[in-house]
Design a protein around this motif. Structure first.
Motif, PDB file in Angstrom:
ATOM      1  N   ASP A  21     -31.505  69.322  10.792  1.00 34.66           N
ATOM      2  CA  ASP A  21     -32.401  70.231  10.496  1.00 34.66           C
ATOM      3  C   ASP A  21     -31.874  71.251   9.394  1.00 34.66           C
ATOM      4  OD1 ASP A  21     -31.308  70.684  12.991  1.00 34.66           O
ATOM      5  OD2 ASP A  21     -32.123  72.569  13.036  1.00 34.66           O
ATOM      6  N   MET A  22     -30.624  71.461   9.329  1.00 34.25           N
ATOM      7  CA  MET A  22     -29.938  72.437   8.618  1.00 34.25           C
ATOM      8  C   MET A  22     -29.765  71.579   7.333  1.00 34.25           C
ATOM      9  SD  MET A  22     -29.606  74.949  10.250  1.00 34.25           S
ATOM     10  CE  MET A  22     -28.781  75.895   9.363  1.00 34.25           C
ATOM     11  N   LEU A  23     -29.903  70.293   7.128  1.00 29.79           N
ATOM     12  CA  LEU A  23     -29.535  69.663   5.536  1.00 29.79           C
ATOM     13  C   LEU A  23     -30.802  70.027   4.812  1.00 29.79           C
ATOM     14  CD1 LEU A  23     -28.213  66.270   7.102  1.00 29.79           C
ATOM     15  CD2 LEU A  23     -26.886  68.356   6.184  1.00 29.79           C
ATOM     16  N   ALA A  53     -31.464  65.175   4.598  1.00 23.50           N
ATOM     17  CA  ALA A  53     -31.775  64.517   5.928  1.00 23.50           C
ATOM     18  C   ALA A  53     -32.360  63.240   5.732  1.00 23.50           C
ATOM     19  CB  ALA A  53     -32.824  65.670   6.483  1.00 23.50           C
ATOM     20  N   THR A  54     -33.306  63.013   4.830  1.00 18.12           N
ATOM     21  CA  THR A  54     -33.856  61.683   4.511  1.00 18.12           C
ATOM     22  C   THR A  54     -32.800  60.557   4.503  1.00 18.12           C
ATOM     23  OG1 THR A  54     -35.840  62.592   3.678  1.00 18.12           O
ATOM     24  CG2 THR A  54     -35.439  60.254   3.298  1.00 18.12           C
ATOM     25  N   GLN A  55     -31.585  60.788   3.624  1.00 15.61           N
ATOM     26  CA  GLN A  55     -30.438  59.889   3.287  1.00 15.61           C
ATOM     27  C   GLN A  55     -29.973  59.725   4.835  1.00 15.61           C
ATOM     28  OE1 GLN A  55     -29.307  58.283   0.467  1.00 15.61           O
ATOM     29  NE2 GLN A  55     -28.372  57.029   2.210  1.00 15.61           N
ATOM     30  N   ALA A  56     -29.715  60.867   5.748  1.00 14.23           N
ATOM     31  CA  ALA A  56     -29.051  60.620   7.022  1.00 14.23           C
ATOM     32  C   ALA A  56     -29.838  59.896   7.930  1.00 14.23           C
ATOM     33  CB  ALA A  56     -28.844  62.126   7.640  1.00 14.23           C
ATOM     34  N   LEU A  57     -31.183  60.004   7.758  1.00 17.78           N
ATOM     35  CA  LEU A  57     -32.012  59.124   8.524  1.00 17.78           C
ATOM     36  C   LEU A  57     -31.945  57.536   8.330  1.00 17.78           C
ATOM     37  CD1 LEU A  57     -35.184  61.515   8.878  1.00 17.78           C
ATOM     38  CD2 LEU A  57     -33.788  60.639  10.819  1.00 17.78           C
ATOM     39  N   LEU A  58     -31.693  57.414   6.954  1.00 17.94           N
ATOM     40  CA  LEU A  58     -31.726  55.756   6.757  1.00 17.94           C
ATOM     41  C   LEU A  58     -30.468  55.450   7.070  1.00 17.94           C
ATOM     42  CD1 LEU A  58     -32.749  53.471   4.962  1.00 17.94           C
ATOM     43  CD2 LEU A  58     -31.972  54.707   3.064  1.00 17.94           C
ATOM     44  N   ASP A  59     -29.403  56.337   6.708  1.00 15.91           N
ATOM     45  CA  ASP A  59     -28.010  55.638   7.079  1.00 15.91           C
ATOM     46  C   ASP A  59     -27.876  55.395   8.643  1.00 15.91           C
ATOM     47  OD1 ASP A  59     -27.199  56.330   4.574  1.00 15.91           O
ATOM     48  OD2 ASP A  59     -26.047  58.069   4.861  1.00 15.91           O
ATOM     49  N   GLY A  60     -28.493  56.291   9.413  1.00 20.44           N
ATOM     50  CA  GLY A  60     -28.656  55.834  10.948  1.00 20.44           C
ATOM     51  C   GLY A  60     -29.350  54.802  11.164  1.00 20.44           C
ATOM     52  N   GLN A  61     -30.413  54.428  10.390  1.00 20.83           N
ATOM     53  CA  GLN A  61     -31.132  52.966  10.416  1.00 20.83           C
ATOM     54  C   GLN A  61     -30.081  51.860  10.094  1.00 20.83           C
ATOM     55  OE1 GLN A  61     -34.935  52.740  11.631  1.00 20.83           O
ATOM     56  NE2 GLN A  61     -33.817  54.523  12.361  1.00 20.83           N
ATOM     57  N   MET A  62     -29.729  51.912   9.188  1.00 20.93           N
ATOM     58  CA  MET A  62     -28.649  50.902   8.477  1.00 20.93           C
ATOM     59  C   MET A  62     -27.571  50.572   9.699  1.00 20.93           C
ATOM     60  SD  MET A  62     -30.162  49.813   5.748  1.00 20.93           S
ATOM     61  CE  MET A  62     -28.862  48.851   5.008  1.00 20.93           C
ATOM     62  N   ALA A  63     -27.025  51.905   9.983  1.00 21.31           N
ATOM     63  CA  ALA A  63     -25.983  51.491  11.245  1.00 21.31           C
ATOM     64  C   ALA A  63     -26.329  50.954  12.510  1.00 21.31           C
ATOM     65  CB  ALA A  63     -25.450  53.127  11.541  1.00 21.31           C
ATOM     66  N   ALA A  64     -27.623  51.326  12.869  1.00 21.44           N
ATOM     67  CA  ALA A  64     -28.271  50.686  13.979  1.00 21.44           C
ATOM     68  C   ALA A  64     -28.487  49.048  13.791  1.00 21.44           C
ATOM     69  CB  ALA A  64     -29.393  51.268  14.335  1.00 21.44           C
ATOM     70  N   GLU A  90     -27.925  58.888  17.607  1.00 18.88           N
ATOM     71  CA  GLU A  90     -29.087  59.008  16.661  1.00 18.88           C
ATOM     72  C   GLU A  90     -28.955  60.421  15.913  1.00 18.88           C
ATOM     73  OE1 GLU A  90     -31.296  56.950  16.701  1.00 18.88           O
ATOM     74  OE2 GLU A  90     -31.114  55.884  18.628  1.00 18.88           O
ATOM     75  N   ALA A  91     -29.612  60.371  14.742  1.00 21.31           N
ATOM     76  CA  ALA A  91     -29.692  61.512  13.831  1.00 21.31           C
ATOM     77  C   ALA A  91     -30.169  62.617  14.559  1.00 21.31           C
ATOM     78  CB  ALA A  91     -30.536  61.154  12.355  1.00 21.31           C
ATOM     79  N   ILE A  92     -31.177  62.347  15.488  1.00 22.26           N
ATOM     80  CA  ILE A  92     -31.873  63.374  16.125  1.00 22.26           C
ATOM     81  C   ILE A  92     -31.489  63.081  17.882  1.00 22.26           C
ATOM     82  CG2 ILE A  92     -34.003  64.407  17.049  1.00 22.26           C
ATOM     83  CD1 ILE A  92     -35.117  63.813  14.308  1.00 22.26           C
ATOM     84  N   ALA A  93     -30.413  63.713  18.227  1.00 26.59           N
ATOM     85  CA  ALA A  93     -29.916  63.342  19.487  1.00 26.59           C
ATOM     86  C   ALA A  93     -30.742  63.189  20.549  1.00 26.59           C
ATOM     87  CB  ALA A  93     -29.020  64.522  19.901  1.00 26.59           C
ATOM     88  N   GLY A  94     -30.684  61.828  21.025  1.00 21.35           N
ATOM     89  CA  GLY A  94     -31.435  61.478  22.103  1.00 21.35           C
ATOM     90  C   GLY A  94     -32.818  60.767  21.805  1.00 21.35           C
ATOM     91  N   SER A  95     -33.006  60.778  20.306  1.00 25.41           N
ATOM     92  CA  SER A  95     -34.360  60.203  20.042  1.00 25.41           C
ATOM     93  C   SER A  95     -34.305  58.693  19.807  1.00 25.41           C
ATOM     94  CB  SER A  95     -34.913  60.782  18.695  1.00 25.41           C
ATOM     95  OG  SER A  95     -36.092  60.420  18.350  1.00 25.41           O
ATOM     96  N   THR A  96     -34.326  57.892  20.856  1.00 29.47           N
ATOM     97  CA  THR A  96     -34.013  56.639  20.597  1.00 29.47           C
ATOM     98  C   THR A  96     -34.989  55.695  20.118  1.00 29.47           C
ATOM     99  OG1 THR A  96     -34.669  56.216  23.246  1.00 29.47           O
ATOM    100  CG2 THR A  96     -32.459  56.588  22.533  1.00 29.47           C
TER     101      THR A  96
END
Length: 300
Positions: free
Chosen positions: A16-18, A23-34, A182-188
């Motif tokens: 939320d500080m990005l 932040a959108t890029q970070a969310l996508l990166d998290g999906q790719m890593a998953a 997760e990019a948002i801690a615990g949001s599985t």
């Protein structure tokens, strides 16, 4: 002892500080890593798909069991199987903690309801396969259901995102999808949910392939129950049997919408002969078509 990976703080810092773009890029990166986390589970996914196929072949049931967002992943996969692969709906059960929601309400306390888990598994029989999903691998509803299903003689396939979790220890087949924090801690519902969805897609698709419901990359057991799917089935029959669309449509009509049977009818069989061939070859279209070709060659 560190918290499970599904509960650890994100490695990227506070999202939320990005900036919105970052932040959108970070969310996508998290999906790719998953998704990449699924790779190490490929051998078990292949083996588990054969277990699922064997369950359907013998007339037993697949039982999806999960809570929360994992339950939604289970619901999406199980509900697609009848239409995509012609699996009888009666062969599929879906048990979600708190029941399948009819609105956006999914109370969290249902995940702890072990009595409901016992109730959900009361009709499981030997020969069934239970697919139990939990991001943490410790959800009481999922763990209790897995124990109960195993005690009743079912094969338990467990999908969890934390290694060495209780659910995986119970299971006959362990699918560990060790997704990063997760990019948002615990949001599985984010990375863990994406990995679960991919794994379930692969399991059920490989099951369909092993059952002979995919031929030359096409859904030959698709249930043609709307205009779009009738058109798709007609195209499949045309492609495989090598006939004009008019003949394909007639064959589909004569086969009461059974695409696999219609392919054989369009290739020169009667509906009864097509049915007999499919029974003789365990629903595998390739040997059926080869048999028709061999018979034609023998006549010539």
């Amino acid at each position: 002892m560190p918290p499970p990976t599904t509960e650890q703080l994100p490695q990227i810092g506070a999202i939320d500080m990005l900036s919105p773009h970052a932040a959108t890029q970070a969310l996508l990166d998290g999906q790719m890593a998953a998704l990449d986390a699924v790779r190490s589970a490929l051998p078990t996914l292949a083996d588990a798909s054969e277990t699922m196929a064997a369950t359907i072949r013998t007339g037993n049931s697949l039982i999806y069991i999960a809570a929360g967002s994992s339950g939604l992943m289970a619901l999406a996969d199980g509900c697609e199987l009848p239409g995509t692969f012609g699996i009888p709906p009666s062969s599929i059960q879906i048990h979600m903690a708190g029941g399948i929601p009819t609105d956006a309400s999914m109370p969290g306390n249902t995940e702890d309801d072990t009595q409901a888990a016992e109730l959900a598994t009361q009709n499981i029989q030997k020969g069934d396969t239970a697919i139990v999903i939990s991001a943490s691998g410790s959800t009481p509803f999922a763990v209790t259901a897995a124990k109960s299903a195993k005690a009743k003689g079912a094969t338990v396939i467990a999908i969890a995102n934390n290694p060495a979790s209780p659910l995986l220890k119970i299971a006959d087949m362990q699918i560990c999808l060790q997704t990063p924090p997760e990019a948002i801690a615990g949001s599985t519902r984010l990375g863990a949910g994406t990995a679960q969805k991919a794994a379930l897609n692969m399991l059920s698709s490989m099951m369909g392939i092993r059952l002979g419901h995919v031929y030359q990359g096409q859904m030959v057991n698709v249930v043609a129950d709307n205009a779009k799917l009738v058109q798709r089935a007609t195209g499949i029959i045309t492609n495989i049997a090598g006939v004009p669309s008019e003949i394909a449509k007639a064959a589909l009509h004569d086969s009461n919408g059974n695409t696999k049977q219609a392919i054989l009818v369009a290739s020169g069989c009667s509906a009864q002969e097509a049915n007999d061939l499919l029974l003789a070859h365990d629903g595998q279209l390739g040997p059926c078509l080869q048999s028709i070709t061999s018979n034609k060659d023998a006549i010539v």
